[in-house]
Design an enzyme around this catalytic site. Sequence first.
Site, PDB file in Angstrom:
ATOM      1  N   GLU A 187      -9.728 -10.690  -7.437  1.00  0.00           N
ATOM      2  CA  GLU A 187      -8.783  -9.582  -7.283  1.00  0.00           C
ATOM      3  C   GLU A 187      -7.642  -9.666  -8.301  1.00  0.00           C
ATOM      4  O   GLU A 187      -7.220  -8.642  -8.838  1.00  0.00           O
ATOM      5  CB  GLU A 187      -8.266  -9.553  -5.848  1.00  0.00           C
ATOM      6  CG  GLU A 187      -9.372  -9.190  -4.867  1.00  0.00           C
ATOM      7  CD  GLU A 187      -8.956  -9.264  -3.401  1.00  0.00           C
ATOM      8  OE1 GLU A 187      -9.811  -8.973  -2.546  1.00  0.00           O
ATOM      9  OE2 GLU A 187      -7.789  -9.613  -3.106  1.00  0.00           O
ATOM     10  N   LYS A 210       0.822  -1.215   0.000  1.00  0.00           N
ATOM     11  CA  LYS A 210       0.000   0.000   0.000  1.00  0.00           C
ATOM     12  C   LYS A 210       0.862   1.274   0.000  1.00  0.00           C
ATOM     13  O   LYS A 210       2.076   1.219   0.239  1.00  0.00           O
ATOM     14  CB  LYS A 210      -0.929  -0.037   1.219  1.00  0.00           C
ATOM     15  CG  LYS A 210      -1.978  -1.156   1.152  1.00  0.00           C
ATOM     16  CD  LYS A 210      -3.008  -1.005   2.267  1.00  0.00           C
ATOM     17  CE  LYS A 210      -4.046  -2.110   2.219  1.00  0.00           C
ATOM     18  NZ  LYS A 210      -5.126  -1.865   3.221  1.00  0.00           N
ATOM     19  N   ASN A 264      -2.171   0.341   6.659  1.00  0.00           N
ATOM     20  CA  ASN A 264      -1.706  -0.935   7.217  1.00  0.00           C
ATOM     21  C   ASN A 264      -0.774  -1.726   6.303  1.00  0.00           C
ATOM     22  O   ASN A 264      -0.708  -2.943   6.376  1.00  0.00           O
ATOM     23  CB  ASN A 264      -2.896  -1.771   7.714  1.00  0.00           C
ATOM     24  CG  ASN A 264      -3.764  -2.297   6.597  1.00  0.00           C
ATOM     25  OD1 ASN A 264      -3.683  -1.846   5.470  1.00  0.00           O
ATOM     26  ND2 ASN A 264      -4.599  -3.267   6.915  1.00  0.00           N
TER      27      ASN A 264
HETATM   28  P1  CMP Z   1      -7.579  -4.378   3.339  1.00  0.00           P
HETATM   29  O1  CMP Z   1      -7.138  -5.782   3.487  1.00  0.00           O
HETATM   30  O2  CMP Z   1      -6.933  -3.602   2.236  1.00  0.00           O
HETATM   31  O3  CMP Z   1      -9.161  -4.326   3.123  1.00  0.00           O
HETATM   32  C1  CMP Z   1      -9.946  -3.207   3.493  1.00  0.00           C
HETATM   33  C2  CMP Z   1      -9.192  -2.203   4.287  1.00  0.00           C
HETATM   34  O4  CMP Z   1      -9.968  -1.286   5.027  1.00  0.00           O
HETATM   35  C3  CMP Z   1      -8.368  -2.922   5.355  1.00  0.00           C
HETATM   36  O5  CMP Z   1      -7.303  -3.607   4.723  1.00  0.00           O
HETATM   37  C4  CMP Z   1      -7.995  -1.752   6.271  1.00  0.00           C
HETATM   38  O6  CMP Z   1      -6.799  -1.092   5.861  1.00  0.00           O
HETATM   39  C5  CMP Z   1      -9.154  -0.771   6.079  1.00  0.00           C
HETATM   40  N1  CMP Z   1      -9.963  -0.612   7.290  1.00  0.00           N
HETATM   41  C6  CMP Z   1     -10.154   0.522   7.975  1.00  0.00           C
HETATM   42  N2  CMP Z   1     -10.956   0.337   9.033  1.00  0.00           N
HETATM   43  C7  CMP Z   1     -11.289  -0.976   9.030  1.00  0.00           C
HETATM   44  C8  CMP Z   1     -12.097  -1.800   9.866  1.00  0.00           C
HETATM   45  N3  CMP Z   1     -12.739  -1.305  10.939  1.00  0.00           N
HETATM   46  N4  CMP Z   1     -12.208  -3.107   9.559  1.00  0.00           N
HETATM   47  C9  CMP Z   1     -11.591  -3.625   8.466  1.00  0.00           C
HETATM   48  N5  CMP Z   1     -10.816  -2.893   7.634  1.00  0.00           N
HETATM   49  C10 CMP Z   1     -10.664  -1.586   7.913  1.00  0.00           C
END
Ligand code: CMP
Length: 142
Positions: free
Chosen positions: A127, A10, A113
């Site tokens: 995906e 990311k 993240n």
């Molecule tokens: P990702 O695996 O990219 O999929 C969705 C993204 O939303 C997740 O990683 C997080 O970076 C982001 N995110 C932010 N808040 C939340 C939450 N409460 N629960 C899950 N994903 C979240």
Amino acid sequence: AIERTFSIVKPDAVSKNKIGAIYSRFEEAGLKVIAAKMLHLTQEQAEGFYAEHSERPFFGALVEFMTSGPIMVQVLEGENAVLAHRDILGATNPAEAADGTIRADFANSIDENAAHGSDSIESAAREVAYFFSPEELCPRTR
Ligand code: CMP
């Protein structure tokens, strides 16, 4: 079984110059990169990729972050790849991620993240197809 999974480094991790460090984690775990490219997502691309989250309160912030800078997208192949990849990523929230995982070591927050990994074989297929044409995949023969 040998599986394929989809992976994103990311914008936060690219900005910290951690592309290679994160690819090393994939390789150390026995996951092989069989396709990869750098992209700067448009709003439409990010909204489409994360469409399943469109009703979640964090959707706007997620799309804004994922379009904030370049990302690396890659396809990883290996034994039990979907779960193996998620194991080395660690929990979505880095505060809950186990020591030594990618998110524990490189992520700033649940929003920033560091990396994404498909959560199932079905998600992985969708995906991968969202970002790669079949000709772009280079399965290893040796
Ligand atoms: P990702 O695996 O990219 O999929 C969705 C993204 O939303 C997740 O990683 C997080 O970076 C982001 N995110 C932010 N808040 C939340 C939450 N409460 N629960 C899950 N994903 C979240």
